[in-house]
Design a protein around this motif. Sequence first.
Motif, short mmCIF file in Angstrom:
data_model
loop_
_atom_site.label_atom_id
_atom_site.label_comp_id
_atom_site.label_asym_id
_atom_site.label_seq_id
_atom_site.Cartn_x
_atom_site.Cartn_y
_atom_site.Cartn_z
N THR A 1 0.85 -1.19 0.00
CA THR A 1 0.00 0.00 0.00
C THR A 1 0.88 1.24 0.00
O THR A 1 1.78 1.36 0.84
CB THR A 1 -0.92 0.04 1.24
N THR B 1 -4.25 6.63 -3.03
CA THR B 1 -3.83 5.40 -2.36
C THR B 1 -3.90 4.26 -3.36
O THR B 1 -4.93 4.07 -4.01
CB THR B 1 -4.74 5.06 -1.17
N VAL C 1 -3.28 0.13 -3.63
CA VAL C 1 -3.07 -1.14 -2.92
C VAL C 1 -2.98 -2.23 -3.99
O VAL C 1 -3.90 -2.40 -4.79
CB VAL C 1 -4.23 -1.45 -1.96
#
Length: 351
Positions: free
Chosen positions: A74, A171, A173
């Motif tokens: 992440t 973000t 991931v």
Amino acid sequence: MPASGKSKNYSAQDIEVLEGLEPVRRRPAMYIGGSDEQAMHHLVAELLDNSMDEAVAGYANRIEFDLAADGTVTIRDNGRGIPIDRHPKFKDKSALEVVMTTLHSGGKFSNKVYDTSGGLHGVGLSVVNALSDRMTVEVARDKTLYVQEYSKGIPKSELKNEGPVRRRGTTVVFHADPEIFGPKSNFRPNTLYKMARSKAYLYKGVEIRWSCASDLIKEKDNTPAIDTLHFPNGLSDYLLTRLNGRATIISNPFSGESSLNGKGGRVEWALAWPEDVEGSLVSYCNTVRTQEGGTHVAGLKTALTKGLKTYAELAGNKRGGIITGDDVMGGTWGVLSVFVTDPEFQGQTKD
């Protein structure tokens, strides 16, 4: 004679056209230098470079970097966030989906959005997407959170509005696809930690918050499970870490920085001459490690040599004229970092 089992005919039906991200999955080495464990680590470098570009541009000051027990990575920044509005050329897709699924797409081809950047070809994020068996992207813009999921480069959901949020940034991931890298390939905590630490050294204005599942850290590995990486003195701190207490010919490192050609260009250096170690110069361009050196390294060598010759002449030392670049740099232990517009790297792996 044709090889056994091969058709003698060769027609238009034999010509393949690979579309979307299929070329990446068929030939990953063209984009990340291979399909082994080392190449797998390049996926993380691509994402970290994107967040660093936001920081260097002045839009982010914090990056969170986590390695989970199952190998999921992440990377979160507090930058502007990837645009999520409809793309003018692909009106049925958001700009986010275009960036995630289309090679050579992004905001770094001109200097309108970034004066300098490590990402240049518009393929980094889409390549990571193509080589991940699962990926989730979260974008926080205008106090609203948007989320979209992917697998092997293909969207698995529409871009979802998840409602209000009190943060901003991107973000990502992802989990590297074992079909590409093999079931036994794993991210090495120590390699990723050193990668994060080097990025923090290269830009004083960023704080990188590192975390790693303790189960992944082996007994003799001194990689911390949690660390905050922030170095106000930049490359001087980096050099002192590299020297690790070694005695040097001059008491203080020769360090400095200067602007270059306007438009955000600049150079920073930190050099020392250890008494007991052969030379080792680490160089970077736009926070990307340049393993093979380059014109920035050659320029540093030339400038140092010229400077020493000039000083020798002013001091009346006639032997200064015989100083060569190898004399100056042969025993140098140092770090060099430049930020320039439109750098020329050798391929997507930027060697």
